[in-house]
Design a protein around this motif. Structure first.
Motif, PDB file in Angstrom:
ATOM      1  N   VAL A  44      25.655  -5.526  16.136  1.00 21.76           N
ATOM      2  CA  VAL A  44      25.759  -4.150  16.635  1.00 21.76           C
ATOM      3  C   VAL A  44      26.966  -4.019  17.566  1.00 21.76           C
ATOM      4  O   VAL A  44      27.709  -3.039  17.509  1.00 21.76           O
ATOM      5  CB  VAL A  44      24.439  -3.708  17.326  1.00 21.76           C
ATOM      6  N   ALA A  56      21.308  -9.387  15.851  1.00 23.82           N
ATOM      7  CA  ALA A  56      21.397  -7.936  16.036  1.00 23.82           C
ATOM      8  C   ALA A  56      22.375  -7.622  17.155  1.00 23.82           C
ATOM      9  O   ALA A  56      23.226  -6.738  17.024  1.00 23.82           O
ATOM     10  CB  ALA A  56      20.019  -7.362  16.343  1.00 23.82           C
ATOM     11  N   VAL A 102      20.951   1.964  14.418  1.00 22.86           N
ATOM     12  CA  VAL A 102      20.530   1.122  15.545  1.00 22.86           C
ATOM     13  C   VAL A 102      19.027   1.236  15.803  1.00 22.86           C
ATOM     14  O   VAL A 102      18.376   0.270  16.170  1.00 22.86           O
ATOM     15  CB  VAL A 102      21.351   1.486  16.806  1.00 22.86           C
ATOM     16  N   ARG A 128      15.605   0.332  21.843  1.00 22.29           N
ATOM     17  CA  ARG A 128      16.773   0.599  20.988  1.00 22.29           C
ATOM     18  C   ARG A 128      17.186   2.068  21.042  1.00 22.29           C
ATOM     19  O   ARG A 128      18.367   2.391  20.894  1.00 22.29           O
ATOM     20  CB  ARG A 128      16.500   0.148  19.554  1.00 22.29           C
TER      21      ARG A 128
END
Lengths: 440, 532
Positions: B208, B204, B167, B286
């Motif tokens: 994720v 993303a 990540v 992140r």
């Protein structure tokens, strides 16, 4: 992607389809015999013009306007309708063709536009993996008992990974026919890979192999039951029937008279169209034949002449050939690419991507030919009359072939996905609206 | 018998309730000691035995050693044992032979087998397929993640650490290394993940969420989710963490905010579920997301991981939709959460989890026919599994005794592996219990070059090895072919049928051909490409 009841149900359907078991002794001749019977079912042939065919040099000429360039028009079999001089054969078929000159879409990128045109849905939204029209129509029209797959794609070339079954799953995937070479006589061209048993393996040896595998298969199936076992067997048997019947002989193009093969044109596309006819005769529901090279950013006019020289004999012969065999009424033919090209000629005598106002042509089964829908004015830069959206085109294709546009497939997320995107209206001048919820 | 889904749900609810109460510490922070893998196996068996009893499900028998052998090799290493490895295991009668085999496949680093690496490589493939599913060009490029993933699995990196590394991936600026001359694929680290899924905050966010949290929020990009409780602000709140990712460059933005195209609303970073994120000074957005995501309190994260491991070993997740835990029934969710807690307590130890499951009786039971009509399929039963494209190649490589070194013309390097896998990929499912191969895949197995060479008496290494062995009689030869393909001995009725087939042949040459025909039959049998 998550598995769903939907695909599971398909397995059941599949395994039912293969329920007619085949005894292993002497299966070759018996299967070949069983494959003889042909049928006149509804079929769909898509002539896919990869790269984006220019409308101003094919079906929507602008003679006398600078945007028209050097392209000249000729009369067709229908008075008042003119098309490119490079399509004289197609011009003769005009009574069975309808030109849509006012198609307007919003995707100018090859990949996104290919997805849009081949699925009927805007790509990417909501993460739905839309099935291609080949998978969708083949699913509706296909005959479960046919030895051949419902959807065959001949030498596909695309700017995107489209054309597949999307969320409908691999049972609705096309059987892809390789066409590696432009020389139709080249080895392994316009054929199915691995269809023929290896050289040196005799028919007798092949039969013994199947005898042994039948024993092993039955033994396994009796001990290990389940959908995967059934799916394996069903698929194995279909492949075996394809080998046994040599795909019903569909790929033996040399059975055709040489003169007819010449008429189609000895190109990959020409022979591909001939193969399409042979497949439709043998009950295949959807055949896609690709002619690529339409991305004419430069030297447009020479390229279009060259492409037309391939397209014209193939397409017009396909029409006459189907008509002579009384198959034209039941076979919808659609000519299209991912977008049109700019009416304005660029600095390298080319035309660029142009989705705002462009042309597509429908013909054959269910289509009232001899008509032109829409107009793009003197210069061709915008639709001036009767704009046609992608959903309208899809609704019209459904109408032509007699499939209800309201029909829905269920995506793995459980969303009902209609065949035709919301708001699609049949172009009633060229196709009759089917009864609601009617399914072939 | 297996249709008593309702009773089962009830049973599991009861079970779950009892379990939680019994295990709840009286006061203070729960400090549970880590279970051993044997204890984990026992936990699994007790949990399901009671549930099955209440639901009146008669669980299938524990399978024989040969089935266990092939299953464990396939599930852990992605291949089958060699003839001699199979013989060794089947002849050994030691009491702990199954546990020992699991332990060896997971932990033994010694040459020449290097089981640790083989298992790590197989799980790297599984994880890569899960992270970037499908058969697009991008999905092909994702193969480049496998060397990095294999390193993590070989070192048994904690799963929370592995997820954090992915990540918080950064552009390393290094040239990616070509992996294999026959593939146009370059190996890369975690940043490759964000590149192949599209290199945008939106992709993303949805990838994720799906990969690590078992949540599908893709729909909420454009509108509130129609069936689950996800809203557009959940989607864009997640996307805001990734606002520094642009055009494939994996960077961090100083502000964790994002405004969708054609929108006037600007969204700030928010954890999935609604809580606004406070980006701590000195941490990137992140990193902040990763802190929340892998926290022991976030059972959604650990449950997603546990469910995926369960899927790959058993063939079906503890709840079926591994990418969308929202669909789990309360009973499924309860058992998933309880196993997830044990996984957290183990220190996110994947190898521990795998060993525990493989050592359970549940893992070792025979598979059952889970039919389409099972709307709520009973928990903990094992369907027949379909091999992945990579597994099919691995099996062929093993069964055909193909050379592995490049200098010997290995199929790994001359394009045959690539061809086979890409053909199989055209019809591969992410669900092991779905068999999807179509006619082109069947024709490849029947008439393709690998099969053709394998059944040619002059070219086939396996056939030559078997036929040229002077010390083997016909029965022993057939047994060897069975061990090479099915990792088991033929049953007597099979032996009878095949012996007769060979004895019918009038000449020695024809008898040899008969072996080739039998070998062809074995390779094209469902038993070769399906896992019992």
């Amino acid at each position: 992607m998550s598995s769903t009841d939907f695909t599971r149900r398909d397995f059941v359907k599949l395994s039912l389809a293969s329920a007619f078991g085949v005894s292993y002794s002497g299966w070759l001749p018996r299967l070949a015999q069983a494959a003889e019977a042909g049928s006149k079912r509804k079929a769909f042939i898509l002539l896919w013009m990869a790269g984006g065919p220019t409308q101003t040099d094919t079906f929507d000429l602008k003679v006398g306007h600078p945007n028209g360039g050097p392209s000249k028009a000729i009369e067709t079999a229908v008075s008042g309708i003119q098309i490119s001089e490079h399509l004289p054969g197609v011009a003769k078929q005009m009574k069975d063709l309808a030109i849509i000159r006012s198609l307007t879409t919003a995707e100018g990128d090859h990949e996104a536009a290919t997805r849009l045109m081949l699925t009927g849905h805007r790509p990417g939204q909501g993460g739905v993996n839309y099935p291609s029209l080949g998978s969708v129509f083949a699913k509706e029209l296909g005959d479960e008992t046919n030895d051949l797959p419902h959807y065959v794609s001949i030498s596909p070339f695309r700017f995107a990974d489209v054309g597949g079954p999307g969320f409908l799953g691999p049972n609705h995937a096309p059987l892809v026919v390789s066409g590696d070479s432009n020389d139709p006589e080249a080895r392994a061209n316009l054929s199915i890979e691995n269809l023929k048993p290896p050289l040196g393996v005799t028919k007798e040896s092949m039969e013994k192999r199947f005898e042994i595998s039948k024993f092993l298969q039955d033994d396994f199936a009796s001990r290990t039951k389940g959908p995967s076992t059934k799916a394996h067997k069903s698929n194995f048997d279909r492949a075996k029937r394809m080998i046994a019947t040599n795909a019903k002989g569909a790929f033996k193009l040399d059975e055709e008279p040489a003169a007819l093969r010449d008429k189609y044109g000895r190109s990959r596309f020409g022979q591909g169209c001939l193969l399409a006819r042979r497949l439709v005769e043998r009950g295949v529901s959807f055949v896609e034949v690709t002619l690529d090279g339409w991305d004419t950013h430069s030297d447009n006019f020479n390229a279009v002449k060259r492409l037309s020289d391939t397209l014209d004999p193939a397409w017009s012969t396909l029409m006459t050939d189907l008509r002579e065999r009384e198959l034209l009424d039941s076979t919808l033919i659609v000519w299209m690419g991912e977008f049109g090209r700019t009416p304005k000629i660029n600095g390298t005598s080319g035309r660029d991507h142009f989705p705002a106002a462009w042309s597509t042509v429908l013909g054959g089964g269910g289509i009232k030919g001899g008509q032109v829908i829409g107009d793009t004015g003197k210069d061709g830069v915008k639709v001036t009359n009767r704009p046609v959206k992608i959903a309208d085109l899809y609704a019209t294709m459904c109408a032509g072939i007699g499939v209800s546009p309201d029909h829905e497939n269920i995506s793995p997320e459980g969303r009902p996905i209609p065949l035709v995107d919301r708001g699609g209206k049949v172009i009633e001048e060229i196709a009759a609206v089917p009864e609601k919820n009617k399914k072939t | 018998m297996f249709l008593k889904a309702r009773c089962l749900v009830l049973a599991l609810m009861l079970m779950g309730a009892t379990f939680v109460t019994a295990d709840e510490p009286a006061s203070g922070k729960p400090v549970a000691p880590r279970l051993t893998t044997e204890e984990l196996a026992q936990w699994i068996d007790e949990r399901f035995a009671a549930a099955w009893q209440v639901a009146k499900i008669d669980p299938p028998a524990v399978s024989d050693d040969a089935t266990f052998l092939k299953r464990t090799y396939l599930d852990l290493t992605g291949s089958i044992p060699s003839v001699s490895q199979a013989r060794d295991f089947l002849e050994y009668t030691g009491e702990h032979r199954r546990g020992t085999l699991v332990d060896r496949l997971l932990n033994d680093p010694r040459r020449p087998e290097k089981y640790v690496e083989r298992t790590a490589a197989h799980w790297a493939t599984l994880w890569r397929r899960m992270m970037v599913p499908g058969n697009s060009r991008e999905a092909q490029m994702a193969v480049g993640l496998e060397p990095w993933l294999k390193e993590q699995f070989t070192a048994n990196v904690r799963y929370d650490e592995l997820a954090r590394k992915l990540v918080t991936a950064k552009n390393d600026g290094q040239q990616m290394m070509p992996m294999n001359p026959t593939l146009d694929v370059r190996a890369g680290g975690p940043s490759l993940f964000f590149q192949v899924i599209g290199g945008k905050p939106e992709t993303a966010a949805s990838s994720v969420s799906r990969v690590f949290l078992g949540v599908r929020i893709g729909c909420a990009e454009c509108h509130d989710h129609p069936f689950a409780d996800w809203r557009q602000k959940d989607f864009w709140g997640m996307a805001a963490f990734f606002s520094g990712i642009k055009n494939g460059a994996v960077d961090d933005s100083p502000v964790a905010r994002i405004r969708p195209a054609n929108s006037t609303i600007e969204y700030t970073a928010a954890f999935l579920g609604g809580e606004q994120a406070k980006i701590v000074k000195g941490k990137t957005s992140r990193e902040t997301l990763a802190d929340w995501m892998v926290s022991p309190n976030n059972l959604q994260f650990s449950a997603t991981a546990v469910n995926r491991v369960w899927l790959y070993l058993i063939g079906r997740g503890l709840t079926e939709s591994v990418d969308d835990l929202d669909k789990a029934s309360p009973a499924e969710r309860r058992i998933l959460d309880d196993l997830a807690k044990l996984f957290v307590e183990s220190g996110y130890d994947l190898r521990w989890l795998i060993a525990g499951i493989c050592n359970s009786q549940l893992y070792q039971r025979e598979c059952v026919a889970l039919e389409v009509t099972d709307a709520e399929p009973p928990l903990g039963l094992r369907p027949i599994k379909t091999l992945s494209p990579e597994q099919v190649f691995n099996l062929l490589e093993q069964a055909l005794s193909l050379p592995v070194a490049r200098a010997d013309g290995s199929a790994r390097f001359n394009g045959l592996r690539t061809q086979l896998i890409s053909r199989m990929n055209e019809a591969a499912s992410n669900n092991p219990d779905e068999f999807r191969a179509g006619i082109p895949q069947a024709l490849l197995m029947m008439n393709g070059r690998l099969t053709t060479e394998a059944t040619d008496l002059d070219q086939s290494r396996t056939l030559r090895g078997v036929l040229d062995a002077p010390f083997l009689d016909t029965e022993a030869k057939l047994t060897t072919l069975y061990l090479a393909t099915f990792s088991r001995h033929p049953r007597s009725e099979e032996m009878q049928f095949l012996l007769e087939h060979i004895r019918k042949q009038t000449t020695g040459e024809k008898q040899n051909q008969a072996f080739a025909e039998i070998f062809w039959g074995l390779l094209n049998s469902p038993e070769f490409v399906l896992e019992k």
